[in-house]
Write a protein that holds these residues in place. Structure first.
Motif, PDB file in Angstrom:
ATOM      1  N   ALA A 247       1.178  -1.070   0.212  1.00  0.00           N
ATOM      2  CA  ALA A 247       0.121  -0.244  -0.068  1.00  0.00           C
ATOM      3  C   ALA A 247       0.895   1.078  -0.011  1.00  0.00           C
ATOM      4  O   ALA A 247       1.755   1.356   0.803  1.00  0.00           O
ATOM      5  N   THR A 249       0.692   4.119   1.660  1.00  0.00           N
ATOM      6  CA  THR A 249      -0.341   3.872   2.630  1.00  0.00           C
ATOM      7  C   THR A 249      -0.627   5.597   3.089  1.00  0.00           C
ATOM      8  O   THR A 249      -1.962   5.399   3.701  1.00  0.00           O
ATOM      9  N   LEU A 252      -4.457   5.195   1.477  1.00  0.00           N
ATOM     10  CA  LEU A 252      -5.389   3.872   2.235  1.00  0.00           C
ATOM     11  C   LEU A 252      -6.884   4.876   2.577  1.00  0.00           C
ATOM     12  O   LEU A 252      -7.727   4.118   3.391  1.00  0.00           O
ATOM     13  N   ARG A 261      -6.221  -6.181   1.230  1.00  0.00           N
ATOM     14  CA  ARG A 261      -5.500  -6.611  -0.058  1.00  0.00           C
ATOM     15  C   ARG A 261      -6.005  -5.654  -0.974  1.00  0.00           C
ATOM     16  O   ARG A 261      -4.665  -5.136  -1.717  1.00  0.00           O
ATOM     17  N   ALA A 264      -5.129  -1.811  -0.452  1.00  0.00           N
ATOM     18  CA  ALA A 264      -3.212  -1.086  -0.923  1.00  0.00           C
ATOM     19  C   ALA A 264      -3.715  -1.220  -2.112  1.00  0.00           C
ATOM     20  O   ALA A 264      -2.790  -1.069  -3.153  1.00  0.00           O
ATOM     21  N   THR A 267      -3.979   1.553  -4.148  1.00  0.00           N
ATOM     22  CA  THR A 267      -3.052   2.412  -3.990  1.00  0.00           C
ATOM     23  C   THR A 267      -2.627   2.563  -4.729  1.00  0.00           C
ATOM     24  O   THR A 267      -1.807   3.390  -5.401  1.00  0.00           O
TER      25      THR A 267
END
Length: 811
Positions: A247, A249, A252, A261, A264, A267
């Motif tokens: 990911a 982050t 997110l 999953r 991620a 992203t």
């Protein structure tokens, strides 16, 4: 050649457009908020890609955009060479010098292929653009060839600038804090692997995502090219959205409701979009957006067989399957093009295009088409006319050929060695392991749910001819392990038994071993749960055992069937004496019924009814010798199989054969019960049991072979007559059966609450009495338990013969 390049550069540099190709890795057809088909889907709504929308609104969407292959290196090298993977012989992904990356297949081996990638003799797209005066820039994933070979370094294939590109096709990590290394540590960077991204040291230790860092490098490289007053070709290939799924982050919180999953993954998609936005912004800052061609495309279909969240093989829906597969999910990818002065903003183009088309198209745009050597054949087509809105610029009947004679890593629908052709809206797939072919009309069946190879025999033959001729001219098919010989092309054999490892017994068809999904989660309880099983290869009768075949058995053995025997009183202590006579159950056609629970309204125990006299005394099989034998109990079928040197099929063998090579299909031929309004099996049409419309022309059993065969060439795997299997029935068996070569439970282990004390055997396939309002068990996953001493007017059998274990080619 140098002098020619200087002349071209001097005369054309003032009018040459800049070229940007954004080449996204493992980018599925649905991995964007831009609908690639007729309407938006739930997947389109999932992703945040405003810059792709921005590009689409100012350019055109390619709804039939194909990667050259279902894995990466063949597609990436096709972009570089303008040739199909079949011609370059780069038919799979590369990694180490002289090392085959193909996974093991039970019966096939990959042919000799160019496992080192692009050679020094190839005139690549960046080479020719450089000769035409372009600054050529590569950023991100290269994967043009194996480590320690010519193509490992993008500068050797024509790029002036290489940023982060090398021979590996995935990053060790997407995180700068982990130095983009496979060790995925933030403290120990002492162990290097081939997956570590090179040349990005300035970002090591920073909290930056790989796609973001590559985007910074891409726009900086564009700045330098613009400052040099030269047109530029930027190949931006951001590694994403290839595994490892990691990911970004910072993004997110945009996906709070997704599986972790999948969040991620989303992203990763959004990061690519942001990178695209950075490129678009920089073009506008330089005031050259109207002087730049932008193409965004993918190198193969979206990953779906493993590593993702949710249900496998569904992430590209409505396309079928995903990366590695012969189906559309493995090869169709998003495509958006903006070519100022050529494309019309906000349009969509439905003409099929493929990766190798960009080679002549972009060279033509640069005025450099004349630099293509006459010694280098080109498989791509210049798309300028099509992109300008003239879909007739590509003549009807264009052939697009796909070829992957390799086994990819994860199992799934269509993931096996194959070749395929698309001609107009028709697509034919040829699977190398068993020679079966599948035909689809993509205009009406985008999801490839209904195989029309038996419904359209003349078209199928023509497509087989086209595929075979193209294959012989360009490609190397898979190699049969047992013989070392090439798999024959589909027009070189009369039937699928040519692919059997030994000569087939008369009347039998070879079914290759392999994995498949057994059962169904969307049908009757006894078909659940779906579970993956593996079976070894075997031969199976091409149709049910007929009356003529069964008569030979009777004549040779004087065998007396269960229905012809007088029942013993001690075996049936509660039965009236007048019932202890030879008899069998016969379907009677009532004019009305009170409900569909009481089956005695349409079944009668008829004295002296048997396989010889199916409706009872006075009836005959004289005109039905080519019909399936019925009124056989399990014991009778087993006796015949033993006499013939064969066996009854296990449930797993029967379902493997019935599916005909198709995964996750409702019927043995696809998902449409009557494709093209054609009756595909002998079933009940109308309201069972009172009204039979006889649309299939048969009131009871039909001659074997009256309906089209399935993908393995087997007749009547749906309808006509139920077929006995070897296995005992247990209602919980699918939750505890072994994966490899499963057989039914031991009699002592049966759980059958509906028939306590009377163990039942399994029958398969349905019969002429199965209708949509009562019994839809004419499906490959359907099963029905019956006590083994039962004989009925719609129950027969067929046999199997496993390959001797010491025979060559045993999987």
């Amino acid at each position: 050649m140098f002098a020619q390049a200087m002349l071209v550069s001097a005369s054309l540099c003032m009018s040459q457009p800049n070229i940007v190709v954004v080449h996204v890795d493992d980018w599925g057809w649905q991995d964007t908020s831009v609908p690639m088909h007729e309407e938006a889907t739930a997947f389109n709504a999932r992703y945040r890609t405003p810059n792709m929308e921005r590009l689409a609104s100012s350019g055109t969407i390619l709804t039939n955009n194909y990667a050259a292959a279902p894995v990466c290196t063949p597609t990436r090298t096709s972009l570089m060479t303008g040739q199909s993977p079949a011609r370059t012989n780069i038919t799979f992904w590369t990694l180490h010098k002289d090392r085959d990356t193909s996974r093991n297949h039970p019966t096939l081996a990959a042919p000799g292929w160019e496992m080192n990638g692009i050679g020094a003799e190839d005139d690549t797209l960046p080479m020719l653009l450089r000769r035409a005066g372009y600054s050529t820039i590569h950023v991100g994933k290269a994967h043009f060839g194996a480590h320690d070979t010519h193509a490992a370094d993008p500068e050797r294939v024509g790029f002036d600038v290489n940023i982060a590109g090398h021979a590996s096709g995935a990053p060790g990590s997407y995180y700068g804090t982990q130095h983009f290394m496979n060790a995925k540590s933030e403290t120990d960077f002492s162990t290097e692997t081939v997956w570590d991204v090179p040349g990005m040291e300035q970002y090591h230790g920073q909290d930056i995502y790989l796609t973001e860092a590559l985007a910074i490098e891409a726009v900086d490289a564009m700045d330098e090219a613009v400052a040099g007053n030269r047109p530029f070709f930027l190949h931006f290939a951001p590694y994403a959205v290839h595994t490892p799924i990691m990911a970004n982050t910072k993004l997110l919180d945009h996906y709070p409701d997704l599986h972790p999953r999948e969040a991620a993954y989303a992203t990763m998609v959004e990061s690519v979009d942001t990178a695209l936005g950075g490129i678009l912004d920089r073009l506008e800052e330089h005031g050259i957006e109207n002087e730049t061609i932008i193409v965004i495309t993918g190198d193969n279909g979206g990953l779906s067989a493993h590593a993702r969240g949710g249900i496998p093989h569904t992430h590209n829906a409505p396309l079928r399957s995903g990366k590695g597969s012969a189906y559309e999910g493995g090869i169709r990818v998003p495509g958006i093009v903006r070519w100022p002065g050529v494309t019309t903003p906000g349009t969509r183009i439905d003409v099929p295009v493929v990766t190798q088309d960009w080679y002549p198209t972009l060279l033509g745009a640069a005025g450099a088409h004349s630099l293509i050597s006459s010694m280098q054949p080109i498989d791509g087509t210049d798309l300028r006319g099509v992109l300008g809105g003239d879909e007739a610029a590509i003549e009807p009947g264009r052939i697009i050929f796909f070829h992957q004679p390799h086994q990819w890593g994860a199992p799934g629908p269509g993931i096996e060695p194959f070749s395929a052709v698309r001609v107009d809206n028709w697509k034919l797939i040829f699977f190398h392991a068993d020679g079966r072919v599948e035909l689809y009309d993509l205009a009406d069946d985008l999801g490839e749910r209904n195989d029309l190879s038996t419904v359209e025999p003349m078209r199928t033959w023509e497509m087989k001819r086209i595929l075979s001729e193209r294959g012989r001219a360009l490609a190397q098919p898979s190699v049969v392990k047992a013989t070392g010989e090439n798999v024959p092309w589909p027009d070189e054999v009369a039937n699928r038994n040519a692919y059997a490892p030994t000569p087939p017994p008369e009347g039998m068809i070879w079914i290759p071993g392999g994995h498949f999904i057994m059962g169904s989660n969307d049908a009757y309880p006894e078909e659940q749960p779906e579970h993956r099983v593996q079976v070894d290869g075997f031969f199976i009768d091409s149709h049910e055992v007929t009356n003529a075949q069964f008569a030979k058995f009777i004549d040779a053995t004087d065998y007396v069937t269960v229905a012809e025997r007088t029942p013993k009183a001690e075996d049936y202590p509660d039965a009236p004496a007048d019932m202890l006579v030879p008899a069998s159950a016969v379907f009677t056609h009532p004019s009305q019924v009170e409900n569909l629970v009481d089956f005695t309204q349409w079944w009668s125990l008829v004295p002296d009814a048997s396989w010889r006299e199916p409706e009872g005394p006075g009836s005959s099989i004289e005109d039905r010798m080519n019909h399936p034998v019925v009124h056989v109990a399990w014991e009778d079928a087993h006796a015949y199989a033993t006499w013939a040197g064969k066996a009854l099929p296990t449930e797993a063998q029967w379902e493997r054969a019935a599916r005909g090579g198709l995964e996750d299909r409702h019927y043995t031929w696809g998902d449409d019960f009557n494709p093209g309004n054609r009756q595909m099996a002998n079933t009940w049409q109308g309201v069972f049991p009172t009204s039979n419309e006889l649309l299939d022309g048969h009131e009871a059993t039909a001659p074997v072979g009256s309906f089209p065969p399935n993908g393995y060439g087997l007749h009547d795997m749906a309808g006509n007559a139920w077929e006995w299997c070897e296995d005992w029935y247990s209602e919980d068996w699918y939750s505890r059966s072994p994966m490899k070569n499963p057989r039914g439970p031991l009699e002592a282990d049966i759980i059958d609450r509906h028939s306590p004390g009377s163990p039942r055997r399994v029958t398969r396939g349905g019969s002429f009495l199965c209708g949509p309002n009562f019994c839809t068990r004419y499906r490959p996953s359907a099963r029905s338990p019956i006590t083994p001493d039962s004989s009925l007017s719609h129950t027969g059998f067929r046999c199997v013969q496993p390959l001797p274990q010491d025979s060559p080619g045993t999987p």
